[in-house]
Design a protein around this motif. Structure first.
Motif, PDB file in Angstrom:
ATOM      1  N   UNK A 102       0.817  -1.135  -0.099  1.00 35.43           N
ATOM      2  CA  UNK A 102       0.039  -0.028  -0.070  1.00 35.43           C
ATOM      3  C   UNK A 102       0.780   1.434  -0.049  1.00 35.43           C
ATOM      4  N   UNK A 103       0.353   2.454  -0.755  1.00 36.27           N
ATOM      5  CA  UNK A 103       1.087   3.416  -0.694  1.00 36.27           C
ATOM      6  C   UNK A 103       1.041   4.082   0.534  1.00 36.27           C
ATOM      7  N   UNK A 104      -0.011   3.897   1.398  1.00 39.88           N
ATOM      8  CA  UNK A 104       0.068   4.557   2.511  1.00 39.88           C
ATOM      9  C   UNK A 104       1.092   3.927   3.389  1.00 39.88           C
ATOM     10  N   UNK A 105       1.452   2.724   3.302  1.00 37.90           N
ATOM     11  CA  UNK A 105       2.772   2.129   4.162  1.00 37.90           C
ATOM     12  C   UNK A 105       3.961   2.524   3.463  1.00 37.90           C
ATOM     13  N   UNK A 106       4.230   3.145   2.381  1.00 34.58           N
ATOM     14  CA  UNK A 106       5.322   3.452   1.812  1.00 34.58           C
ATOM     15  C   UNK A 106       5.777   2.692   0.521  1.00 34.58           C
ATOM     16  N   UNK A 107       5.101   1.814   0.144  1.00 34.48           N
ATOM     17  CA  UNK A 107       5.211   0.939  -1.070  1.00 34.48           C
ATOM     18  C   UNK A 107       6.135  -0.257  -0.866  1.00 34.48           C
ATOM     19  N   UNK A 108       6.363  -0.828  -2.020  1.00 33.61           N
ATOM     20  CA  UNK A 108       7.598  -1.883  -2.097  1.00 33.61           C
ATOM     21  C   UNK A 108       8.737  -1.588  -1.493  1.00 33.61           C
ATOM     22  N   UNK A 109       9.382  -0.301  -2.005  1.00 31.60           N
ATOM     23  CA  UNK A 109      10.521   0.276  -1.599  1.00 31.60           C
ATOM     24  C   UNK A 109      10.842   0.493  -0.021  1.00 31.60           C
ATOM     25  N   UNK A 110       9.718   0.829   0.661  1.00 31.39           N
ATOM     26  CA  UNK A 110       9.698   1.010   2.070  1.00 31.39           C
ATOM     27  C   UNK A 110       9.774  -0.458   2.787  1.00 31.39           C
ATOM     28  N   UNK A 111       8.872  -1.291   2.266  1.00 35.81           N
ATOM     29  CA  UNK A 111       8.809  -2.504   2.894  1.00 35.81           C
ATOM     30  C   UNK A 111      10.223  -3.285   2.798  1.00 35.81           C
ATOM     31  N   UNK A 112      10.953  -3.085   1.591  1.00 31.32           N
ATOM     32  CA  UNK A 112      12.153  -3.682   1.347  1.00 31.32           C
ATOM     33  C   UNK A 112      13.361  -3.196   2.371  1.00 31.32           C
ATOM     34  N   UNK A 113      13.099  -2.043   2.680  1.00 30.64           N
ATOM     35  CA  UNK A 113      14.131  -1.552   3.624  1.00 30.64           C
ATOM     36  C   UNK A 113      13.822  -2.083   5.197  1.00 30.64           C
ATOM     37  N   UNK A 114      12.323  -2.238   5.384  1.00 30.03           N
ATOM     38  CA  UNK A 114      12.091  -2.740   6.768  1.00 30.03           C
ATOM     39  C   UNK A 114      12.485  -4.003   6.946  1.00 30.03           C
TER      40      UNK A 114
END
Length: 484
Positions: A102-114
């Protein structure tokens, strides 16, 4: 999760609610990329092996509308959150519009860094996969309507609420055959081999973003279940999906985990298809019913390989909170479930003793106090769950000739410290029994035992003999002895 951990401890988090609360604390909107270090430290301190982020995929706008207007859901919202408004209601995390974060969670890129930060903490990442259905506004409805099940006139007129109309066509909503249709979803047509390929491609994409998937209602796409549910609409599934899908994904991602939510005695079937772990709802139900004989029979049933691939729990988002479901037995139930053979699942709020079951469509939950007694108990239990006897040891149910109301087992992984003895009394009266075991033969004094009890202010009643142990358990009491 290290290679030494055979039976992982998984922690389930409601991603959208958790991030919403974190954002309120820091007075700014956080995505997965902005999660503070303190959260990762908290998970380190719990010694979890994997974090299950529930609800990261792209939300469904049509699903949210259904969630806000569905009459049957309003009571559940009011019960959990009396002051809820429409702003608190979002689409179900199991009504997925797209397998993109979800864009509200930062998208795929944010998940990968998480995910990288989780890896740095020694923790794997589990995400949802919903094989049975997708959201009403999934792109496939435009590009591949053949992936869905069309209604017959008779079926539609018999139950119009179970179908969704789009471009002068009617498609079946997703469903469990024993309950009303999920009207925020579209049922996928596993009679179509092209759908199998598309879903496997989706899984391979998901596997680039995480270390495993929790597969929602996995048994619904077994051929025998699918055909029993949908053959009346003229669709027949002729080839297996799970075996093929798991084999292909693991060929590219050998360490990828498949966890199945499953019911109706389909656990063995799904294990044979390649699942690493399957929900053990049978143990949950028997503990809840205080069926002592049934719990013993289940723990001793099947072969070792079957027991090793079960996932034990006393809470998840679908069930009542443990303190509500098990009452006075909630701590004894946790001892039994989390120390038994197999993987273990802990739900956010369980360790604090929360009582409110939150509908998955709510993004805000009520503030609940931490129950001090529950928190102290789990603080001690978490240390036991790190023991090699639990993370990779064997299992032996202990039998006795006396009082049959006590459930007892031992687990061992070799060495002097990898050995535990556990006993529980789920009944309303005191129970006493002697168990033959060599677990204590090298114990010279009680100082060589770490004992975790469900009783905070009363000492455990345990007497060690050369050939075994005598235990006297109060109602609802459980004890774990860790040899050291």
């Amino acid at each position: 999760m290290t290679h030494a951990v055979k039976f992982p401890l998984v922690y389930q988090l409601n991603t959208r609610v958790w991030l919403h609360e974190l954002s309120r604390k820091v007075h700014r909107t956080l995505t997965l990329e902005g999660v503070p270090d303190s959260e990762f430290q908290k998970w380190r301190d719990l010694h979890i092996d994997a974090l299950w982020l529930m609800g990261v995929w792209q939300e469904s706008n049509k699903g949210r509308l259904v969630a806000q207007t569905h009459p049957g859901l309003q009571h559940a919202y009011k019960h959990a959150l009396p002051d809820f408004t429409d702003d608190d209601v979002v689409s179900s995390p199991y009504s997925i519009a797209d397998y993109h974060v979800s864009d509200s969670l930062g998208g795929n890129a944010a998940l990968q860094r998480f995910r990288q930060r989780l890896w740095d903490a020694g923790i794997k990442l589990i995400l949802d996969f919903v094989p049975n259905h997708v959201a009403l506004d999934h792109a496939w409805l435009q590009t591949h309507p053949e992936f869905f099940i069309a209604a017959t006139d008779g079926a539609y007129h018999a139950s119009p609420e179970s179908f969704y109309e789009h471009s002068n066509q009617r498609f079946a909503c997703g469903r469990d055959p024993y309950f009303p249709a999920w009207t925020d979803t579209l049922q996928l047509n596993y009679a179509n081999p092209a759908l199998h390929d598309a879903m496997i491609a989706t899984l391979k994409t998901i596997a680039t973003l995480c270390d495993g998937v929790r597969c929602d209602m996995s048994m619904l796409v077994l051929p025998e279940v699918f055909n029993r549910t949908w053959a009346h609409l003229g669709v027949v599934m002729t080839s297996d999906f799970w075996g093929k899908a798991i084999e292909q994904v693991k060929h590219s991602f050998p360490a990828f985990l498949f966890i199945a939510e499953a019911y109706w005695d389909t656990e063995w079937t799904l294990q044979q298809r390649g699942f690493d772990f399957i929900y053990d709802k049978r143990l949950y139900d028997r503990i809840a019913m205080r069926d002592v004989a049934g719990v013993k029979a289940h723990l001793a049933g099947g072969d070792l390989a079957f027991q090793q691939k079960l996932m034990r729990f006393t809470e998840n988002h679908d069930e009542e909170r443990a303190r509500e479901k098990f009452g006075d037995n909630h701590k004894a139930a946790a001892l039994l479930s989390l120390c038994a053979l197999g993987a273990r699942l802990i739900h956010e709020g369980q360790l604090e003793g929360w009582r409110v079951k939150l509908p998955v469509q709510l993004i805000r939950r009520p503030e609940e106090p931490t129950d001090a007694d529950t928190a102290r108990f789990y603080h001690k239990l978490i240390r036991v769950l790190q023991n090699s006897a639990v993370t990779c040891g064997d299992f032996r149910l202990l039998h006795n000739e006396g009082d049959q109301r006590i459930i007892a087992f031992e687990r061992a992984s070799g060495g002097k410290t990898g050995h535990i003895f556990l006993c529980c009394n789920l009944t309303e009266s005191t129970a006493e029994s002697f168990f033959f075991t060599d677990a204590f033969e090298s114990v010279e004094s009680y100082e060589h035992l770490d004992i975790v009890s469900t009783e905070q202010f009363r000492s455990p009643q345990i007497e060690i003999w050369q050939s075994g142990v005598t235990v006297r358990l109060r109602p609802h009491e459980g004890i774990v002895c860790v040899l050291r």
